[in-house]
Design a protein around this motif. Structure first.
Motif, PDB file in Angstrom:
ATOM      1  N   SER B 201       0.784  -1.223   0.000  1.00 17.32           N
ATOM      2  CA  SER B 201       0.000   0.000   0.000  1.00 17.32           C
ATOM      3  C   SER B 201       0.826   1.288   0.000  1.00 17.32           C
ATOM      4  O   SER B 201       1.988   1.298  -0.369  1.00 17.32           O
ATOM      5  CB  SER B 201      -0.933  -0.065   1.209  1.00 17.32           C
ATOM      6  N   SER B 222       1.625  -4.721  -3.565  1.00 19.61           N
ATOM      7  CA  SER B 222       0.208  -4.591  -3.918  1.00 19.61           C
ATOM      8  C   SER B 222      -0.428  -3.373  -3.258  1.00 19.61           C
ATOM      9  O   SER B 222       0.132  -2.768  -2.348  1.00 19.61           O
ATOM     10  CB  SER B 222      -0.559  -5.847  -3.505  1.00 19.61           C
ATOM     11  N   VAL B 223      -1.602  -3.050  -3.721  1.00 22.95           N
ATOM     12  CA  VAL B 223      -2.313  -1.845  -3.294  1.00 22.95           C
ATOM     13  C   VAL B 223      -2.822  -1.991  -1.864  1.00 22.95           C
ATOM     14  O   VAL B 223      -2.986  -1.019  -1.134  1.00 22.95           O
ATOM     15  CB  VAL B 223      -3.468  -1.543  -4.271  1.00 22.95           C
ATOM     16  N   ALA B 229      -7.555  -7.141   1.508  1.00 24.25           N
ATOM     17  CA  ALA B 229      -8.435  -7.275   0.344  1.00 24.25           C
ATOM     18  C   ALA B 229      -9.493  -8.341   0.608  1.00 24.25           C
ATOM     19  O   ALA B 229     -10.679  -8.135   0.310  1.00 24.25           O
ATOM     20  CB  ALA B 229      -7.617  -7.634  -0.891  1.00 24.25           C
ATOM     21  N   ILE B 232     -12.218  -7.122   2.875  1.00 25.93           N
ATOM     22  CA  ILE B 232     -13.137  -6.170   2.251  1.00 25.93           C
ATOM     23  C   ILE B 232     -14.009  -6.868   1.197  1.00 25.93           C
ATOM     24  O   ILE B 232     -15.220  -6.702   1.169  1.00 25.93           O
ATOM     25  CB  ILE B 232     -12.365  -4.989   1.609  1.00 25.93           C
ATOM     26  N   LEU B 233     -13.383  -7.681   0.354  1.00 22.09           N
ATOM     27  CA  LEU B 233     -14.119  -8.298  -0.749  1.00 22.09           C
ATOM     28  C   LEU B 233     -15.040  -9.423  -0.298  1.00 22.09           C
ATOM     29  O   LEU B 233     -16.160  -9.543  -0.761  1.00 22.09           O
ATOM     30  CB  LEU B 233     -13.147  -8.860  -1.784  1.00 22.09           C
ATOM     31  N   ALA B 246      -5.587 -13.592  -6.978  1.00 25.53           N
ATOM     32  CA  ALA B 246      -6.350 -12.724  -7.883  1.00 25.53           C
ATOM     33  C   ALA B 246      -5.680 -11.371  -8.121  1.00 25.53           C
ATOM     34  O   ALA B 246      -5.898 -10.741  -9.152  1.00 25.53           O
ATOM     35  CB  ALA B 246      -7.752 -12.499  -7.328  1.00 25.53           C
ATOM     36  N   MET B 247      -4.853 -10.918  -7.163  1.00 22.34           N
ATOM     37  CA  MET B 247      -4.409  -9.522  -7.182  1.00 22.34           C
ATOM     38  C   MET B 247      -3.176  -9.211  -8.014  1.00 22.34           C
ATOM     39  O   MET B 247      -2.798  -8.052  -8.142  1.00 22.34           O
ATOM     40  CB  MET B 247      -4.200  -9.021  -5.760  1.00 22.34           C
ATOM     41  N   LYS B 248      -2.540 -10.222  -8.570  1.00 29.57           N
ATOM     42  CA  LYS B 248      -1.326 -10.011  -9.385  1.00 29.57           C
ATOM     43  C   LYS B 248      -0.288  -9.216  -8.591  1.00 29.57           C
ATOM     44  O   LYS B 248      -0.029  -8.049  -8.869  1.00 29.57           O
ATOM     45  CB  LYS B 248      -1.664  -9.271 -10.683  1.00 29.57           C
ATOM     46  N   ILE B 249       0.301  -9.891  -7.635  1.00 25.03           N
ATOM     47  CA  ILE B 249       1.198  -9.211  -6.690  1.00 25.03           C
ATOM     48  C   ILE B 249       2.656  -9.641  -6.817  1.00 25.03           C
ATOM     49  O   ILE B 249       3.503  -9.137  -6.100  1.00 25.03           O
ATOM     50  CB  ILE B 249       0.740  -9.485  -5.233  1.00 25.03           C
TER      51      ILE B 249
END
Lengths: 297, 335
Positions: B201, B222-223, B229, B232-233, B246-249
């Motif tokens: 982040s 990652s963000v 994530a 939250i998701l 899923a996040m491509k980290i």
């Protein structure tokens, strides 16, 4: 003796038997509702007072009884801020793609467009405020919680670059839940991209007024929103880096009600001023006037 | 916690089997060398199979390995004469960020990094590598100092994110991060950033606006942390592994997206297996990139950094073809 007993029993018997042992009052949902046509009345989410939608519109969507500043769609904000007929939109054709093939992202984007009537979480352009020209970026929380992905970052960066090129002041109204998770690292990098563009505007001596509206957190708060030469916020607007829930989970205690409000942030030196929505236009045009080079526009 | 990661368990089991067989053979005086050779062969195959297929979530666990080298470990191995400098001159000294002067092959540089603790006590003192505003402001002070004296800046990124707390918010966590992003964009010296563990982040990015951004092979960036994530998701932080996929980290993902310039290979099994080897691989690349960047004029360095971040982002421009000619006529009539 028999008589006394009989009388006592009669008193008890006045309570209808079918109500005994259950809640004597009907539950909330069972109470008869007053039928109100959709959209005619509006209920304040803070104090619960009900007012005519038309009155509320006149009042710039500020609750007349508690002063709560309700969230605005970008288009409503532009109508309230920019001189009528003067707004020219930039880059309205920029739309999000699904670069990571993130589960559910593409369909959620479509939903958000329907819901907000916008194509992305920010509208950019230029217009006049009280006769003074400015480049503007206005975020909308009703599109994907105002989250910043590639498109939001790109539109804001282009707006900053245009302000730099045209030597116009820049005004950004922020509202955002933060960076858009579904674009992961690309979203994070928009923080660096927008801030780098602001560095150029700054070096050139350009004015940037940041207006923080409810709520502004995460990646937007930690990039352009906090980089204004002048930073103001609407009353009660919540803004900060980490969300309330995350902090409460980390420190394992309840936070005070006013935590991260505009007033709290003003007290802690994070803001120049808290400006009521009714005063926003006048405040902006005053500031723009004071930064206009002598000889006029 | 063992050195081995769960996905390495088959290797550890096979190694144990080989050892047992050797011991048994020695005790009983039986020659198992043929069987052992066969098992060693199998071990090599299995090793190749496991290490060439490390999944994003397994990388997340490697990046967070408790024995993974920290910024200070690597600084000690890569640079000479490291001298730590302290404090932001405004509030305090945040130990979640370390930095100071050092020499890279004889050349003075400013080096910075987020610093995780080596044990529980150290971790508490360093807020597990999650900086408060004073940490970011210390970093900014040292970067401006480097700028003044024309020293290149090297940063090591290793944090789950900026510290989420009351005092951090009161002292302007957002402003501190934002200010670093803006000021790093202005630096007139070469800036090279290396993601060595977890880049989480805005707290990571606050040291990450470089001309070159490199990543260790098993590092992630990652963000939001995959745990965040997931909560939250899917309202479930324990689905971090799923989010990580899923996040491509991974470094490979970020290289493909052109967010980073180069992947620094790690010793087989991860940087914690061999600090020296990991440090040497980083050093080699720092020297190469620094040589390239040192050829640039300060103006070019600023421009180079701007271009790097300016191009990041994927979107579509849906040109409304019907309106284009109208706009053209307007322009033409104005002329």
């Amino acid at each position: 003796m028999f008589k006394d007993l009989f009388q006592k029993k009669r008193k008890y018997a006045t309570i209808p038997s079918e109500r005994l042992g259950s809640d004597p009052l009907p539950a909330e949902g069972d109470r008869p509702k007053r039928e109100i046509p959709e959209g005619l009345m509006n209920k304040c989410s803070r104090c619960g007072s009900i007012q005519y939608s038309k009155e509320l519109e006149k009042n710039l969507k500020v609750c007349s009884s508690c002063g709560h500043h309700m969230r605005l769609n970008a288009m409503e904000r532009i109508r309230m801020t920019v001189d009528e007929g003067s707004f020219i939109e930039y880059d309205e054709d920029l739309v999000s793609v699904d670069p990571l093939s993130f589960p559910g992202y593409a369909s959620k984007l479509e939903q958000q467009k329907m819901k907000s009537g916008l194509r992305e979480a920010v509208v950019t352009g230029e217009g006049l405020v009280g006769g003074f020209p400015a480049v503007m970026a206005v975020m909308s929380f009703d599109f994907f919680s105002g989250s910043m992905g590639s498109v939001v970052g790109e539109k804001i960066t282009r707006a900053i670059e245009t302000a730099t090129e045209k030597r116009l002041p820049l005004v950004i109204f922020s509202t955002s839940g933060g960076a858009r998770m579904q674009e992961s690292i690309l979203s994070l990098m928009q923080m660096a991209k927008t801030s780098a563009a602001l560095a150029r505007l700054d070096e050139q001596g350009g004015l940037f007024i940041s207006v923080i509206t409810d709520p502004t957190t995460g990646g937007v708060s930690a990039s352009f929103a906090m980089l204004g030469d002048i930073i103001m916020a609407e009353p009660g607007a919540v803004f900060g880096f980490a969300g309330r829930i995350v902090i409460e989970q980390t420190i394992r205690q309840k936070l005070p009600d006013d935590f991260q409000t505009a007033e709290f942030n003003l007290q802690h030196g994070q803001l120049d001023m808290v400006v009521h929505r009714k005063e926003m236009r006048a405040t902006l045009s005053k500031l723009l006037e004071m930064h206009t080079p002598k000889g006029g526009v | 916690m063992a050195v081995e990661m769960p996905f390495e368990a088959p290797l550890a089991q096979l190694r144990e089997k080989i050892r047992e067989l050797e011991q048994f053979g020695q005790e009983k005086g039986i020659d198992f060398s043929e069987e052992i050779a066969r098992l060693e062969e199998r071990y090599k195959e299995l090793e190749e199979e496991i290490y060439s297929n490390i999944s994003p979530s397994q990388k997340m666990h490697l990046a967070r390995h408790h024995q993974r080298p920290t910024s200070l470990d690597l600084i000690g191995l890569i640079f000479e004469d490291y001298m730590e400098l302290h404090g932001d001159r405004l509030f305090g000294d945040d130990l979640a960020v370390v930095g100071g002067l050092a020499k890279l092959d004889g050349v003075p540089v400013t080096v910075l990094g987020q610093q995780r603790g080596k044990d529980t006590k150290d971790n508490i003192a360093r807020f597990f590598g999650s900086a408060h505003p004073e940490g970011f402001r210390k970093a900014l002070r040292l970067m401006r100092q480097a700028d003044k004296f024309g020293r290149p800046i090297i940063t090591f990124i290793d944090t789950k994110g900026a510290y989420p707390g009351i005092t951090a918010e009161e002292r302007g966590q957002s402003e501190a991060i934002a200010r670093n992003l803006l000021e790093m964009a202005k630096l007139r010296v070469p800036v090279i950033c290396v993601v060595i563990g977890e880049g989480g982040s805005g707290g990571a990015l606050a040291l990450g606006v470089g001309n070159r951004v490199l990543m260790l092979e098993n590092a992630i960036y990652s963000v939001i942390s995959p745990n965040g994530a997931a909560s939250i998701l899917w309202k479930d932080a324990s689905k971090a592994d799923q989010a990580a996929e899923a996040m491509k980290i991974t470094a490979q993902d970020l290289l493909e997206m052109e967010v980073i310039e180069e992947i620094v290979p790690e010793p087989r099994g991860g940087a914690h297996r061999d600090y020296e080897e990991a440090a040497a691989a980083i050093k080699e690349r720092l020297l190469r990139h620094l040589e390239e960047l040192s050829a640039l004029h300060p103006d070019e360095l600023v421009e180079d950094r701007y271009r790097k971040f300016r191009k990041i982002g994927e979107f579509e421009e849906q040109r409304k073809t019907a309106e284009m000619p109208i706009i053209d006529t307007v322009t033409a009539s104005n002329d």
